[in-house]
Write an enzyme that holds these catalytic residues in place. Sequence first.
Site, PDB file in Angstrom:
ATOM      1  CG  PHE A 153     -17.365 119.019 -27.616  1.00 36.69           C
ATOM      2  CD1 PHE A 153     -18.782 118.829 -28.188  1.00 36.69           C
ATOM      3  CD2 PHE A 153     -16.027 118.881 -27.772  1.00 36.69           C
ATOM      4  CE1 PHE A 153     -18.727 117.450 -28.869  1.00 36.69           C
ATOM      5  CE2 PHE A 153     -15.949 116.910 -27.888  1.00 36.69           C
ATOM      6  CZ  PHE A 153     -17.542 116.341 -28.075  1.00 36.69           C
ATOM      7  CG  ASN A 170     -12.996 118.645 -26.100  1.00 36.33           C
ATOM      8  OD1 ASN A 170     -13.724 119.179 -26.191  1.00 36.33           O
ATOM      9  ND2 ASN A 170     -12.121 118.047 -26.467  1.00 36.33           N
ATOM     10  CE  LYS A 171     -12.281 123.275 -28.470  1.00 33.96           C
ATOM     11  NZ  LYS A 171     -12.851 121.350 -28.600  1.00 33.96           N
ATOM     12  CB  ILE A 172     -10.511 125.800 -21.312  1.00 34.55           C
ATOM     13  CG1 ILE A 172      -9.298 125.523 -22.582  1.00 34.55           C
ATOM     14  CG2 ILE A 172     -10.534 126.784 -20.399  1.00 34.55           C
ATOM     15  CD1 ILE A 172      -8.244 126.924 -22.705  1.00 34.55           C
TER      16      ILE A 172
END
Length: 353
Positions: free
Chosen positions: A173, A175-177
């Site tokens: 997604f 917002n992930k790393i």
Amino acid sequence: MPYRYPVSQPCLEGRELEYVTETVGGGWISSQGPRVREFERAFAEYNGVAHGVACSSGTAALTLALRALGVGPGDEVIVPEFTMIACAWAVTYTGATPVFVDCGDDLDIDVSRIEEKITPRTKVIMPVHIYGRRCAMPAIMDIAFNYNLRVVEDSAEAHGVRPVGDIACFSLFANKIITAGEGGICLTDDPRLAAQMAHLRGMAFSSEHNFLHKKLAYNFRMTAMQAAVALAQVERLDDILAARREIERRYDLGLKDIPGITLMPPRDVLWMYDVRAERRGELCAFLAAEGIETRVFFKPMSRQPGYYDPGWPSLKANRFSEDGLYLPTYTSLTAADQEYVTGRIRAFYDLPQ
């Protein structure tokens, strides 16, 4: 009005546009495009795992993992009390029952409480590496071995933490790393599990007939365009993790002497920088007015309407949920950005800048 400092934003500074342009130009934009296979191989190799199975989301990855392990109606899966609800939902999607275990002081599942929740119906333990803190996997693997259970790691928030369970599931997604906008991937060393997850994600077409489907399956496929972005992100993962370690270090220094802020234990990889705060609601409102976005901690699973337990005891998960929040955490966050954020927090608590 957009925040000047959002809680998260993707860092697309590598070959993402180049790879997407090549993919579109080549005409292979569906899940059948070669980019999907390239991403699967690259991410599996990075993690030292034999097989990768890309899919449409982290939730889809968890669902595929549980289905591949044969989880279904009548089974139970050990799930953390403190986590994103997708973990519980994935269990429910299979017809099984999630059984919740409280967290420890690091927010990860309290390993000392797992065995008391195991029953003859338990089939899987699902540890979640909360905010990038690796769970006590050696102890969890020992419990799984002793009780003949399987382990599905939810690594949605922990790109860079090497998997050790039967299957590890990652989210991509925004917002992930690392990100593909949307998407997920399952990693496993077991070729049979990999084949089963790949079969289930693609509607379980049969080799006997183009449109014969012998089991309930899903359209959980990743597009080649998503894979193109994800592949470019994997190429930069070491640099991304290093930049985030520096962000963690700067926040540690900037917040360590604020009486109203309690720092949380260090993270193995930094997904979000989390703290506990006195007067959390007031602080979040103050920071929002200053252009700084925050997010509060997860609401415990047993307080969710779908899993509500009226006899729910006072647990650590509840206490953390009441005063925890995380701050802007993204790869391009600069030292000056962080000085502004920590300065505004100091101002809220009437401390010198």
